[in-house]
Design a protein around this motif. Sequence first.
Motif, PDB file in Angstrom:
ATOM      1  N   LYS C 114       0.820  -1.214   0.000  1.00 30.44           N
ATOM      2  CA  LYS C 114       0.000   0.000   0.000  1.00 30.44           C
ATOM      3  C   LYS C 114       0.849   1.256   0.000  1.00 30.44           C
ATOM      4  O   LYS C 114       0.658   2.152  -0.823  1.00 30.44           O
ATOM      5  CB  LYS C 114      -0.922   0.022   1.226  1.00 30.44           C
TER       6      LYS C 114
ATOM      7  N   GLY D 217      -3.133  -3.794  -1.569  1.00 30.48           N
ATOM      8  CA  GLY D 217      -2.955  -2.393  -1.184  1.00 30.48           C
ATOM      9  C   GLY D 217      -4.232  -1.603  -0.955  1.00 30.48           C
ATOM     10  O   GLY D 217      -4.180  -0.468  -0.499  1.00 30.48           O
ATOM     11  N   HIS D 347      -7.556   4.789  -2.086  1.00 30.25           N
ATOM     12  CA  HIS D 347      -6.150   4.397  -2.180  1.00 30.25           C
ATOM     13  C   HIS D 347      -5.416   5.294  -3.174  1.00 30.25           C
ATOM     14  O   HIS D 347      -4.298   5.751  -2.918  1.00 30.25           O
ATOM     15  CB  HIS D 347      -6.051   2.934  -2.614  1.00 30.25           C
TER      16      HIS D 347
END
Lengths: 362, 362, 362, 362
Positions: C114, D217, D347
């Motif tokens: 991430k 992620g 994200h």
Amino acid sequence: MSDNSFGRLLRVTTFGESHGPAIGCVIDGCPPGIAIAPEDFRADLDRRATGKSRHTSQRHEADEVEILSGVYEGRTTGTPIGLLVRNTDARSKDYSKIAEQFRPGHADYTYLHKYGLRDPRGGGRSSARETTMRVAAAVIAKKWLRDRHGITVQAHVSQIADIRPRGFDAAAIEGNPFFWPDASQVAELEAFMDALRKSGDSVGARVDVIARNVPPGWGEPIYGKLDAEIAAAMMSINAVKGVEIGAGFGAVTQRGTEHRDLMSPDGFASNHAGGILGGISSGQDITCSVAFKPTSSLRLPGATVDTAGQPVEVITTGRHDPCVGLRAPPICEAMLALVLMDQALRHRAQCGDVAPVAPRIP
Amino acid sequence: MSDNSFGRLLRVTTFGESHGPAIGCVIDGCPPGIAIAPEDFRADLDRRATGKSRHTSQRHEADEVEILSGVYEGRTTGTPIGLLVRNTDARSKDYSKIAEQFRPGHADYTYLHKYGLRDPRGGGRSSARETTMRVAAAVIAKKWLRDRHGITVQAHVSQIADIRPRGFDAAAIEGNPFFWPDASQVAELEAFMDALRKSGDSVGARVDVIARNVPPGWGEPIYGKLDAEIAAAMMSINAVKGVEIGAGFGAVTQRGTEHRDLMSPDGFASNHAGGILGGISSGQDITCSVAFKPTSSLRLPGATVDTAGQPVEVITTGRHDPCVGLRAPPICEAMLALVLMDQALRHRAQCGDVAPVAPRIP
Amino acid sequence: MSDNSFGRLLRVTTFGESHGPAIGCVIDGCPPGIAIAPEDFRADLDRRATGKSRHTSQRHEADEVEILSGVYEGRTTGTPIGLLVRNTDARSKDYSKIAEQFRPGHADYTYLHKYGLRDPRGGGRSSARETTMRVAAAVIAKKWLRDRHGITVQAHVSQIADIRPRGFDAAAIEGNPFFWPDASQVAELEAFMDALRKSGDSVGARVDVIARNVPPGWGEPIYGKLDAEIAAAMMSINAVKGVEIGAGFGAVTQRGTEHRDLMSPDGFASNHAGGILGGISSGQDITCSVAFKPTSSLRLPGATVDTAGQPVEVITTGRHDPCVGLRAPPICEAMLALVLMDQALRHRAQCGDVAPVAPRIP
Amino acid sequence: MSDNSFGRLLRVTTFGESHGPAIGCVIDGCPPGIAIAPEDFRADLDRRATGKSRHTSQRHEADEVEILSGVYEGRTTGTPIGLLVRNTDARSKDYSKIAEQFRPGHADYTYLHKYGLRDPRGGGRSSARETTMRVAAAVIAKKWLRDRHGITVQAHVSQIADIRPRGFDAAAIEGNPFFWPDASQVAELEAFMDALRKSGDSVGARVDVIARNVPPGWGEPIYGKLDAEIAAAMMSINAVKGVEIGAGFGAVTQRGTEHRDLMSPDGFASNHAGGILGGISSGQDITCSVAFKPTSSLRLPGATVDTAGQPVEVITTGRHDPCVGLRAPPICEAMLALVLMDQALRHRAQCGDVAPVAPRIP
């Protein structure tokens, strides 16, 4: 993310383009039990509408509000209130050419940069048509504020170009097409506007908004201050370039001894603060002033570029307002009402059980 | 609900009272990988600090920033960044008396009405001490904006009472205690401020903020417009009474042919829009002007009421700024930087994969 | 964006890494006037703490809470409450090796994907150390719920591996290191846990949480339903893999005639709903069950890859809990208390003036 | 406050009652440029619709979606997408009696306690009719996930009462009215459901949802964890009583050596985590299981109270599903798709410029 919702606890989400099939909104978080009927929307939507006098755009929209949800047997139920207004007088052909040009002073260039494509019909989402739903939503807010708290919200035009009201008569405001508080100047304004319209040019305006009877204690420090949210609300209206609370920019040249509003058991000696101290209402009138720029849609030619980056000359031939500020008072009222009701609910959430300990000065 | 958080995706939550043990903030949503060290906060905190010249409050705070979290081996990790600043020069005794009086122009009366109790020490939460954390948080935002986008944000004082800059030299701004862009006027300003301080009175100021190199496309219609959020950000600063974007209230008297910024392949012919059209950045400089009221804390007596509702005379004997606007430029820069970085992340979220189709004019 | 805040109107923002200088939180939106002192945090933090028995991790933290703001003369002021806990027993050397390996069942791999970098010390932000601040924040929520509404929130362990309580005695729960409601089984559990610890393996657990005396009417349809928010709250706790309300997965095999809780003037005949209907509390006990996975940190070797993508064998040598569920009851209580107080404030915001019209069955 | 919006950056606001004039939604924050046409909604709305087999409610709704805004020349523009579905088969007379009774297992009692009034027609806002708009909104999310990331989301019924699939054939799921993955059991299920319907009783069900090809992620620690938001999303669906991720409640009896998913350059050895570690996707399949309670609307009489608090016997005579879980797979898919797209945008906002440094295992 885009953000088409306004308010935190009374949350209004609007949708719709100027020349799409419809515009609408969803009002979430509205307290249950408020009496509301389709005809309640009529007065304010008419006040905001175009085509009511020769001084505004000649688009004629019925602005019929359909209540889709959230109201049962004439009362709000606490569930989301869906409101719908069909677009009926959208002449898309007027705008066919501008799909390939960036009108100066418009959002054409910035929308295309942001989204990579845009709906050019009537300005699409960036059109002031969107404000119809703000006014509709605020009808409920105004009702709640008045019925529960005795609060009234009223706006008027306080300047057109260099012209300012000579006197102030609240009763005069709704009696002329300019929301002007001095009836003796209406003829002068009509002449001014007629000449302006003929010239093909446009002009700016200032609108003042006042909320009366707001109790002390509303506003959410530090970043949800009442004045901060009013500023955002007003600045979100099409064509607004400035917002003042109370003395506003006049405070720059004031001395502290002049600006601070002295207090006594009989009340405040003045209201330079505009009814807000530390971001919280003081119980005085909330006063706010808003600057509207002149419409950029003009039939006078102007230089610009096209979507290929080439220089072109643009003339806007659609229906437009020579002074958008003239239709703004109901919109400014709407935004102030929405802010106040939202703040009232927020205050109740956190401080609903606070017993009054402070003396209330009138 | 109270709202001590600012921003939507870059979210800064501040806490702390003027005379409590500490002030601090949490920065959430910050991208990972930004190089940051405790010493990076020094310059801007010093610019904002009191006690650096005789023209500001004589409170002396070290303003040492401790990074509590979110940074590992000198880089942000994407987890929340906790920043802490201990209060060291808090003389609570200065304020003992005012716990029972409402200082005119202050938040005393409104906080007590809202919450039913208040921390009177140094104004508690309503003190401008809170802005320290805005400046600290914005150090990271400024760095990110500069490193990734070449954006700079700069503010200066553009008016003190009736005094306006005669010239404009960006290089002069940081060279005097007034953030004033014309070095030739500094002696005049010092004399003015000395006289003002001796008189015991205070005065307002205007601050201009400019962001350069902002790309086109940032801003979230309709209710998260770039100008709406700038207005809220500025209005949330203590003592602010007005905000203008671009021409601001000057637009009221402009004609449309004058206000609309004509475009050509060489760029915009003017910038009355202040770099924002339809709530979205145009690529021009973002220009904003902010009105600060004169400080209400004065050693000149004024009429007020006490917490029992009785009339009293108040004299504020603490350490105060005779012109709070003089310390505001770093705070205005901070708020603009926070708005811009937040908008950048929001734009990336929705439109991160938009291929440029529009021509970019310089 | 990262989201380190919990709640809508009672908003808790936590920060801090397992082995950083400190962890902390900011509680925003808390009503004013709640009596709170540093020692109020002691009991629940001790209940959550490691190192109190041989059955939990041997990390010994003092968990001293410093109140940084928002409390004046022992009462909350309505401004944000900053709480700080210094980390004192962080042995970062224990974790030096794992910076280059991905521990199976841990967040190492996902955090690196991430954020592109991570703080490996003690799991950094993904450590259960973060839950300390949830428990601290909830001390205030529990107090408010109890004092204003008579609500109590209590959790116990209802399953460890295959072992289930034979009886239920609420008074027994706090009398053993397993939050186990049947004192007669404690010796058996101690033997089980000793053997487990010696084996180097770990095991899962189930925790039940009950809130009593919640009034009917709390919960925000449609997407802020009370059960939806409880589910999110519980699932946000480290190691949780499942959440049930009322009958939970048992409802799959129930007939409608069995599941629906019949009503009479004497009350509900059963509580398969877990006290929630349509996302709104019914006045019955709120019952919730939570599944905790076995700790993945084991000294038994396991296959994994390193940051270069190569296969390696990992052994985790730090201090860990063989059954994390054993420390979870105070955390589950905290999350339920935070949800309930938040919902209470939200309900008050919208429906604060609703007069009761429905009969209340006991 | 009520909360009829779902998602943070892809924000879906629904409105409308079961028997009101219409239901609808506004999708805000949708990226521009997605190709979408009215007929794209057909397939999933038909999958969710009632009346398609004798095993579901016999309400027949056309579910024609009108696109009111946000789409121009077949592509999303980045402005809010308004969708409208008129209610056509709302037989309000069926429900006239229940306005004065509280149906056990329904939201009648709780809505009236919360709001002080309610729309009893067809359950009003608490009806599963609302989920139509979730499915409609998710059509866009599914398309974006598939086109940009190759992600597919698929749900099936994995248990009805005690009946579980003997085999699993993904291709069979859409070939029978039960979303059942083993075609050989369909006759058995038909017989079971026919008998159940005749008995007048109802039964629960379990639904499994799987998302494939989700990149590692996605997910927002700590309180916006992917699993926490999935849990909330699923629990917000009508009749849901439990949610599991991966091993779910099965993890309670697992040992750590069994549960942790070992890793090698060839991939993960198992998927007890359900594709989520530390609240962030790992690149494995996201697996989720959801428990649906049996419908409470039964023609078998049951004890309850009326709005005067008196005991009465209730029989529900409207059109209902004997097993609501049978229509739930498209709704579960919709919620998972909405969560995933929202997380993808979040994200991208924070980590959009993170260069991959971690090895990706397949």
